[in-house]
Design a protein around this motif. Structure first.
Motif, PDB file in Angstrom:
ATOM      1  N   SER A  55     152.705  49.742  -1.277  1.00  0.00           N
ATOM      2  CA  SER A  55     151.913  50.599  -2.418  1.00  0.00           C
ATOM      3  C   SER A  55     150.286  50.222  -2.018  1.00  0.00           C
ATOM      4  O   SER A  55     149.986  49.577  -1.071  1.00  0.00           O
ATOM      5  CB  SER A  55     152.105  50.099  -3.937  1.00  0.00           C
ATOM      6  N   ARG A  56     149.539  50.905  -2.896  1.00  0.00           N
ATOM      7  CA  ARG A  56     148.060  50.856  -2.780  1.00  0.00           C
ATOM      8  C   ARG A  56     147.548  50.261  -4.142  1.00  0.00           C
ATOM      9  O   ARG A  56     148.048  50.487  -5.078  1.00  0.00           O
ATOM     10  CB  ARG A  56     147.082  52.072  -2.425  1.00  0.00           C
ATOM     11  N   ASP A  57     146.660  49.249  -3.902  1.00  0.00           N
ATOM     12  CA  ASP A  57     146.249  48.648  -5.054  1.00  0.00           C
ATOM     13  C   ASP A  57     145.047  49.257  -5.902  1.00  0.00           C
ATOM     14  O   ASP A  57     144.645  50.298  -5.469  1.00  0.00           O
ATOM     15  CB  ASP A  57     145.641  47.042  -4.715  1.00  0.00           C
ATOM     16  N   GLY A  58     144.529  48.712  -6.701  1.00  0.00           N
ATOM     17  CA  GLY A  58     143.440  49.447  -7.430  1.00  0.00           C
ATOM     18  C   GLY A  58     142.178  49.762  -6.760  1.00  0.00           C
ATOM     19  O   GLY A  58     141.444  50.728  -7.172  1.00  0.00           O
TER      20      GLY A  58
ATOM     21  N   LEU B 144     145.755  49.089   1.370  1.00  0.00           N
ATOM     22  CA  LEU B 144     147.296  48.849   1.337  1.00  0.00           C
ATOM     23  C   LEU B 144     147.758  47.374   1.184  1.00  0.00           C
ATOM     24  O   LEU B 144     147.162  46.422   1.507  1.00  0.00           O
ATOM     25  CB  LEU B 144     147.449  49.140   2.655  1.00  0.00           C
ATOM     26  N   GLY B 145     149.194  47.402   0.388  1.00  0.00           N
ATOM     27  CA  GLY B 145     149.542  46.160  -0.121  1.00  0.00           C
ATOM     28  C   GLY B 145     151.051  46.170  -0.034  1.00  0.00           C
ATOM     29  O   GLY B 145     151.611  47.305  -0.075  1.00  0.00           O
ATOM     30  N   VAL B 146     151.807  45.332   0.269  1.00  0.00           N
ATOM     31  CA  VAL B 146     153.174  44.958   0.225  1.00  0.00           C
ATOM     32  C   VAL B 146     153.550  44.090  -0.833  1.00  0.00           C
ATOM     33  O   VAL B 146     153.270  42.769  -0.391  1.00  0.00           O
ATOM     34  CB  VAL B 146     153.833  44.633   1.512  1.00  0.00           C
TER      35      VAL B 146
END
Length: 369
Positions: free
Chosen positions: A331-334, A338-340
């Motif tokens: 997902s994408r953070d605030g 990009l993050g997992v």
């Protein structure tokens, strides 16, 4: 290994007959096997490569041979003669793989006809004269139940993996070298519906799922003039025109990651790929580094990957054991990066641990199972 088995066996029988000698069937078979190993195979290393559980055979010198049966490296008593003999074996194996290995080209990465991967270097790169690394291709496709029995997968996750494939989630399988990425990817592909057309893209064919419709595409190295090469990125673009139900990239290792992400973002769901990484948390950095080779910015990678990838399945290898250690949600953070997020983890022994928030996000994305 059956390279040239029928022809070489007949040649051995004819040679023995012409010599006037009489040999029993077992002795004749042993002689034929030795001849094939010397002419078409790995010579003194052939018997090691043919052992059922062997994954790697490594040569550091004439009397320094190791192999891995899946439990870690162990030394074996195989004498290869002199340093010159080891060099000659490396050169011959490279030639069998269609590659050149000599003083002008002292390193080679090749694939033998049976799928065994060869990497060899000569002096001065290898002070011992030559070093040989052989990675054995195991073509059998394991079922999730067999992976559970071998300790690779916890029982609690088998239904989840089936659901990911059935609902056409885009899956990235990560892990270190020899952690079992190809084994898990092959098992997942074997769960795909029989009516689906699977197009695989690899540097050399390793994915052999138990499935009725697999179209393998394999890269080609450039010739000595530097012409004629076909890359992974080229083949991913070709795969898009071949009416695929699933596009599978054996390993993301360069600019081809751009083509894979774009394919997954343009209606080609159910895609799968593997990636070298140490944990799900570092997958974004690995994707950014590879995509940079294709000229993609960090922001572009985040937008493409977050829209393309659903789940990361991370494998770990510890003390000779291979197991699915983490499940991550992409997902994408605030801030738009990009993050997992790690939704669940397993130490290979007890019950898996779950992060309630990330696990709920995974459930919302693919639906209950």
């Amino acid at each position: 290994m059956a390279r040239g088995g029928v022809g070489s066996a007949a040649a051995v029988r004819e040679a023995v007959r012409d010599s006037g000698r009489v040999l029993g069937s077992s002795a004749l078979e042993a002689l034929g096997r030795a001849a094939r190993a010397e002419l078409l195979g790995a010579g003194p290393l052939q018997d090691l490569l043919e052992e059922e559980d062997v994954t790697d055979v490594l040569v550091n010198g004439p009397d320094d041979v190791w192999m891995d049966r899946g439990r870690g490296l162990e030394r074996v008593a195989v004498a290869l003669g002199t340093t010159a003999d080891v060099r000659a074996l490396a050169v011959r194996l490279a030639a069998i793989g269609g590659q050149r290995l000599d003083d002008a080209q002292p390193s080679v990465d090749a694939r033998l006809p049976d799928g065994t991967r060869l990497h060899a270097v000569l002096e001065p790169l290898a002070p011992a004269g030559a070093a040989i690394s052989l990675r054995v291709l195991r073509s059998r496709a394991f079922s999730p139940d067999e992976l559970v029995a071998s300790g690779t997968l916890p029982t609690e996750w088998t239904k989840l993996l089936g659901t990911l494939v059935e609902r056409r989630a885009n899956i990235l399988v990560s892990g270190g070298t020899g952690s079992g990425k190809t084994t898990l990817l092959t098992a997942l592909l074997s769960l795909a519906g029989p009516a689906e057309r699977i197009v695989t893209v690899e540097e050399a064919r390793e994915l052999t799922p138990h499935h009725p419709h697999v179209m393998p595409l394999v890269t080609r190295r450039a010739n000595v003039e530097g012409a004629g090469g076909v890359t992974l990125a080229d083949l991913v673009r070709d795969a898009l025109r071949m009416r695929p139900d699933r596009i599978v990239l054996g390993e993301c290792r360069g600019a081809e990651v751009r083509e894979v992400l774009m394919a997954m973002n343009t209606g080609h769901d159910g895609g799968l790929a593997t990636l070298h990484a140490n944990a799900v948390a570092v997958v974004p950095a690995r994707l950014e580094a590879l995509a940079a080779l294709a000229g993609m910015t960090r922001e572009a990678v985040a937008a493409q990957a977050a829209g393309a990838l659903d789940v990361v399945l991370h494998l770990r290898r510890e003390r000779g054991r291979r197991y699915l250690a983490e499940i991550g949600v992409v997902s994408r953070d605030g801030r738009g990066e990009l993050g997992v997020r790690r939704a669940a983890c397993w130490d290979g022994r007890g019950a898996p641990e779950v992060d309630p928030s990330a696990w709920r996000e995974l459930t919302e994305r693919i639906g209950p199972w």
